[in-house]
Design a protein around this motif. Structure first.
Motif, PDB file in Angstrom:
ATOM      1  N   VAL A 361       0.738  -1.137   0.036  1.00  0.00           N
ATOM      2  CA  VAL A 361       0.030   0.017   0.019  1.00  0.00           C
ATOM      3  C   VAL A 361       0.909   1.201  -0.040  1.00  0.00           C
ATOM      4  N   GLU A 362       0.928   2.035  -1.108  1.00  0.00           N
ATOM      5  CA  GLU A 362       1.746   3.068  -1.451  1.00  0.00           C
ATOM      6  C   GLU A 362       0.908   4.416  -1.613  1.00  0.00           C
ATOM      7  N   VAL A 363       1.479   5.534  -1.170  1.00  0.00           N
ATOM      8  CA  VAL A 363       1.101   6.796  -1.436  1.00  0.00           C
ATOM      9  C   VAL A 363       1.862   7.380  -2.681  1.00  0.00           C
ATOM     10  N   GLU A 364       1.084   7.727  -3.528  1.00  0.00           N
ATOM     11  CA  GLU A 364       1.704   8.573  -4.874  1.00  0.00           C
ATOM     12  C   GLU A 364       1.323   9.966  -4.890  1.00  0.00           C
ATOM     13  N   TRP A 365       2.090  10.926  -4.743  1.00  0.00           N
ATOM     14  CA  TRP A 365       2.016  12.230  -4.668  1.00  0.00           C
ATOM     15  C   TRP A 365       1.571  12.767  -6.178  1.00  0.00           C
ATOM     16  N   ASN A 366       0.497  13.302  -6.641  1.00  0.00           N
ATOM     17  CA  ASN A 366       0.260  13.574  -8.093  1.00  0.00           C
ATOM     18  C   ASN A 366       1.044  15.210  -8.315  1.00  0.00           C
ATOM     19  N   LEU A 367       1.056  15.882  -7.222  1.00  0.00           N
ATOM     20  CA  LEU A 367       1.635  17.123  -7.103  1.00  0.00           C
ATOM     21  C   LEU A 367       2.411  17.219  -5.731  1.00  0.00           C
ATOM     22  N   TYR A 368       3.182  18.081  -5.699  1.00  0.00           N
ATOM     23  CA  TYR A 368       4.105  18.335  -4.541  1.00  0.00           C
ATOM     24  C   TYR A 368       2.985  18.964  -3.222  1.00  0.00           C
ATOM     25  N   GLY A 369       2.201  19.904  -3.804  1.00  0.00           N
ATOM     26  CA  GLY A 369       1.242  20.573  -2.852  1.00  0.00           C
ATOM     27  C   GLY A 369       1.503  22.032  -2.862  1.00  0.00           C
ATOM     28  N   ASN A 370       0.323  22.875  -2.419  1.00  0.00           N
ATOM     29  CA  ASN A 370       0.469  24.126  -2.268  1.00  0.00           C
ATOM     30  C   ASN A 370      -0.096  24.519  -0.954  1.00  0.00           C
ATOM     31  N   ALA A 371       0.592  25.545  -0.641  1.00  0.00           N
ATOM     32  CA  ALA A 371      -0.071  26.177   0.759  1.00  0.00           C
ATOM     33  C   ALA A 371      -1.032  26.961   0.372  1.00  0.00           C
ATOM     34  N   PRO A 372      -1.605  27.621   1.462  1.00  0.00           N
ATOM     35  CA  PRO A 372      -2.644  28.323   1.433  1.00  0.00           C
ATOM     36  C   PRO A 372      -2.307  29.948   0.810  1.00  0.00           C
ATOM     37  N   ILE A 373      -3.216  30.601   0.057  1.00  0.00           N
ATOM     38  CA  ILE A 373      -2.933  31.823  -0.478  1.00  0.00           C
ATOM     39  C   ILE A 373      -3.873  32.960   0.038  1.00  0.00           C
ATOM     40  N   GLU A 374      -3.118  34.116   0.463  1.00  0.00           N
ATOM     41  CA  GLU A 374      -3.727  35.401   0.759  1.00  0.00           C
ATOM     42  C   GLU A 374      -3.927  36.385  -0.468  1.00  0.00           C
ATOM     43  N   PHE A 375      -4.987  36.754  -0.385  1.00  0.00           N
ATOM     44  CA  PHE A 375      -5.268  37.774  -1.496  1.00  0.00           C
ATOM     45  C   PHE A 375      -5.201  39.419  -0.871  1.00  0.00           C
ATOM     46  N   ASP A 376      -5.201  40.303  -1.716  1.00  0.00           N
ATOM     47  CA  ASP A 376      -5.632  41.618  -1.464  1.00  0.00           C
ATOM     48  C   ASP A 376      -7.086  42.028  -1.375  1.00  0.00           C
ATOM     49  N   ALA A 377      -7.553  42.556  -0.352  1.00  0.00           N
ATOM     50  CA  ALA A 377      -9.055  42.780  -0.100  1.00  0.00           C
ATOM     51  C   ALA A 377      -9.300  44.201   0.404  1.00  0.00           C
ATOM     52  N   ASP A 378      -8.556  45.200  -0.400  1.00  0.00           N
ATOM     53  CA  ASP A 378      -8.534  46.689   0.243  1.00  0.00           C
ATOM     54  C   ASP A 378      -9.404  47.693  -0.529  1.00  0.00           C
ATOM     55  N   VAL A 379     -10.054  47.178  -1.341  1.00  0.00           N
ATOM     56  CA  VAL A 379     -10.885  47.857  -2.196  1.00  0.00           C
ATOM     57  C   VAL A 379     -12.252  48.344  -1.483  1.00  0.00           C
ATOM     58  N   PRO A 380     -12.710  49.428  -1.010  1.00  0.00           N
ATOM     59  CA  PRO A 380     -14.020  49.619  -0.371  1.00  0.00           C
ATOM     60  C   PRO A 380     -15.172  49.232  -1.053  1.00  0.00           C
ATOM     61  N   GLY A 381     -16.017  49.046  -0.171  1.00  0.00           N
ATOM     62  CA  GLY A 381     -17.359  48.528  -1.006  1.00  0.00           C
ATOM     63  C   GLY A 381     -17.679  47.143  -1.172  1.00  0.00           C
ATOM     64  N   PHE A 382     -16.817  46.207  -0.924  1.00  0.00           N
ATOM     65  CA  PHE A 382     -17.048  44.867  -1.229  1.00  0.00           C
ATOM     66  C   PHE A 382     -16.956  44.207   0.073  1.00  0.00           C
ATOM     67  N   ASN A 383     -17.779  43.119   0.264  1.00  0.00           N
ATOM     68  CA  ASN A 383     -17.807  42.146   1.496  1.00  0.00           C
ATOM     69  C   ASN A 383     -16.455  41.296   1.210  1.00  0.00           C
ATOM     70  N   VAL A 384     -16.051  40.929   2.384  1.00  0.00           N
ATOM     71  CA  VAL A 384     -14.634  40.123   2.312  1.00  0.00           C
ATOM     72  C   VAL A 384     -14.895  38.890   3.033  1.00  0.00           C
ATOM     73  N   THR A 385     -14.322  37.966   2.454  1.00  0.00           N
ATOM     74  CA  THR A 385     -14.594  36.499   2.842  1.00  0.00           C
ATOM     75  C   THR A 385     -13.509  35.691   2.790  1.00  0.00           C
ATOM     76  N   THR A 386     -13.407  34.263   2.842  1.00  0.00           N
ATOM     77  CA  THR A 386     -12.515  33.400   2.788  1.00  0.00           C
ATOM     78  C   THR A 386     -13.232  32.169   2.175  1.00  0.00           C
ATOM     79  N   VAL A 387     -12.501  31.466   1.472  1.00  0.00           N
ATOM     80  CA  VAL A 387     -13.185  30.502   0.692  1.00  0.00           C
ATOM     81  C   VAL A 387     -12.401  28.960   0.999  1.00  0.00           C
ATOM     82  N   ASN A 388     -13.016  27.719   0.673  1.00  0.00           N
ATOM     83  CA  ASN A 388     -12.395  26.570   1.040  1.00  0.00           C
ATOM     84  C   ASN A 388     -11.780  25.829  -0.261  1.00  0.00           C
ATOM     85  N   TYR A 389     -12.199  26.390  -1.387  1.00  0.00           N
ATOM     86  CA  TYR A 389     -11.570  25.835  -2.684  1.00  0.00           C
ATOM     87  C   TYR A 389     -10.435  26.511  -2.906  1.00  0.00           C
TER      88      TYR A 389
END
Length: 446
Positions: A361-389
């Motif tokens: 029984v083996e684990v095969e990594w399809n890609l090394y993997g990616n850490a979470p990303i932070e985005f800019d959210a500094d434009v007024p007038g928008f709701n701000v959220t985080t997402v799981n995708y």
């Protein structure tokens, strides 16, 4: 919204407009008032008239009607290229090598089918873009046809036709993820160019985002993305319900494989079941995000919550009366913690402990993997959220330079990838205004 011809003929813009080709903007008005509808929209033809009357809605319809499941994006790409070239955009088709289709059995490209490509475009009268709007043209399977319908409470109601117009439901694969973003970005750019024809805007539409992000990876490593970057802002398009996303989870992709020995099902002790060997590991991995970190679980974060595991696909055996000689499962981990290596270790430890260190029984990594990303959210007038995708923004990194990155788009992720994927007319039109506000903010802070 104003007619392009009237805007370009104003005295204020005349000095700039004289440097442009006379037919730089041959498209129809970007928006029209729908006329000739009764107080209630009562027929399918009335719904179609609403779509036909709007260049935005009809463009969205046309690209949704072209099936573009990951690996089969060439036809919709050709349509978008022609649309942009007719509007005097300089367009580069960035072809991906055939090898990019290999290694993923989720892609559908036939070996001799059309070669797929990214689309990189900007107005031909500017030197290069500095503000880039980007999304993807591929969709998940299966293809679901385009359709129109009224909201459930429409019949017999005396509200105005404009109210019903905004609530018309547009359904089909890709109507939300992400052809709504593609259409809204295109028309946001066109509308902004009405006001500022020399704005340094560009568009990037990539392939393969739903599989492994190979389109964005190919663009990021190419000469079209030089170092140091020429860009100062990138606006990514995905369904966010019109909120600015402050961050999204990272991603790990892996396959767990098991080998066995075939035998008659009446004498299972003469063989070794690969399915039986893999099941304890999958049971543990399935709840690894709920297990405390001190007990070997996956770490999470205050901002993004728990890391989650999805066993998305399983295969094993050949028949009910044969001990299975092989089994496999494909998993995606949505990682809420930045330590990718720790997450990989926890997964491998879980497989090893639950199988007693079974070498079959083996684990095969399809890609090394990616850490979470932070985005800019500094434009007024928008709701701000985080997402799981996760998105292919992982791959468009800028090791030097100060490049702002935004994630925004119309529609809900809760219907994306599902049988009920749909968006409303009002939601799609509102997104054009949202992208324009982000463009204007980027232009001001350049």
């Amino acid at each position: 919204m104003k007619l392009l011809s009237s805007i370009l003929s104003t005295v204020v813009l005349a000095p700039v407009a004289r440097s442009l080709p006379e037919d730089a903007f041959p498209q129809q008005p970007l928006s029209e008032q729908t006329t000739g509808l009764a107080n209630t929209i009562s027929s399918q033809r009335d719904l179609e008239k609403v779509i036909d009357a709007s260049p935005l809605l009809s463009f969205h319809r046309d690209i949704v009607q072209i099936e573009s499941i990951s690996g089969n994006e060439a036809a919709v790409g050709d349509y978008i290229v022609q649309f942009l070239q007719e509007r005097r955009f300089a367009v580069t088709k960035q072809f991906l090598p055939r090898e990019a289709d290999k290694g993923s059995d989720d892609a559908v490209t036939a070996e001799n089918g059309p070669q797929r490509f990214n689309i990189y475009a900007y107005p031909s009268w500017i030197s290069e873009p500095k503000i880039l709007l980007t999304s993807h043209v591929d969709t998940v399977p299966p293809f679901l046809p385009y359709s129109l319908s009224l909201p459930d409470d429409a019949n017999g109601n005396s509200s105005s036709s404009s109210t019903w117009r905004e609530r018309i439901r547009i359904a089909g694969r890709g109507t939300v993820d992400a052809k709504a973003s593609v259409a809204a970005q295109v028309f946001a750019v066109l509308e902004h160019l009405e006001v500022d024809p020399m704005a340094p805007l560009g568009l990037l539409f990539v392939v393969g985002e739903e599989v492994s992000g190979e389109g964005m990876r190919w663009f990021a490593d190419s000469d079209l993305n030089p170092t140091p970057p020429r860009l100062h802002t990138v606006i990514f398009g995905e369904p966010t319900e019109h909120a600015l996303v402050a961050g999204h989870k990272g991603s790990l992709s892996l396959t767990v494989r098991a080998r066995g020995k075939a035998a008659h099902s009446g004498y299972p002790w003469l063989g070794k079941s690969a399915v039986s060997a893999i099941l304890p590991a999958l049971a543990r991995l399935d709840r690894l995000g709920d297990i405390p970190v001190d007990d070997g679980g996956l770490p999470g974060s205050k901002k993004l919550g728990k890391s989650t595991v999805n066993i998305g696909r399983m295969e094993g055996g050949v028949a009910g009366n044969v001990v299975p000689v092989s089994a496999s499962a494909k998993l995606i981990v949505r990682l809420a913690h930045p330590d990718v290596e720790l997450a990989r270790q926890r997964i491998e430890e879980a497989v090893r402990e639950t199988t007693g260190g079974d070498p079959d029984v083996e684990v095969e990594w399809n890609l090394y993997g990616n850490a979470p990303i932070e985005f800019d959210a500094d434009v007024p007038g928008f709701n701000v959220t985080t997402v799981n995708y996760a998105t292919d923004a992982f791959y468009l990194r800028f090791p030097t330079g100060n490049v702002k990155r935004y994630l925004y788009g119309p529609g809900s992720i809760f219907v994306a990838h599902g049988a009920d994927e749909a968006i409303t007319v009002g939601d799609l039109e509102r997104a054009v205004e949202g992208y324009r506000r982000l463009i204007e903010a980027a232009d001001r802070h350049a």
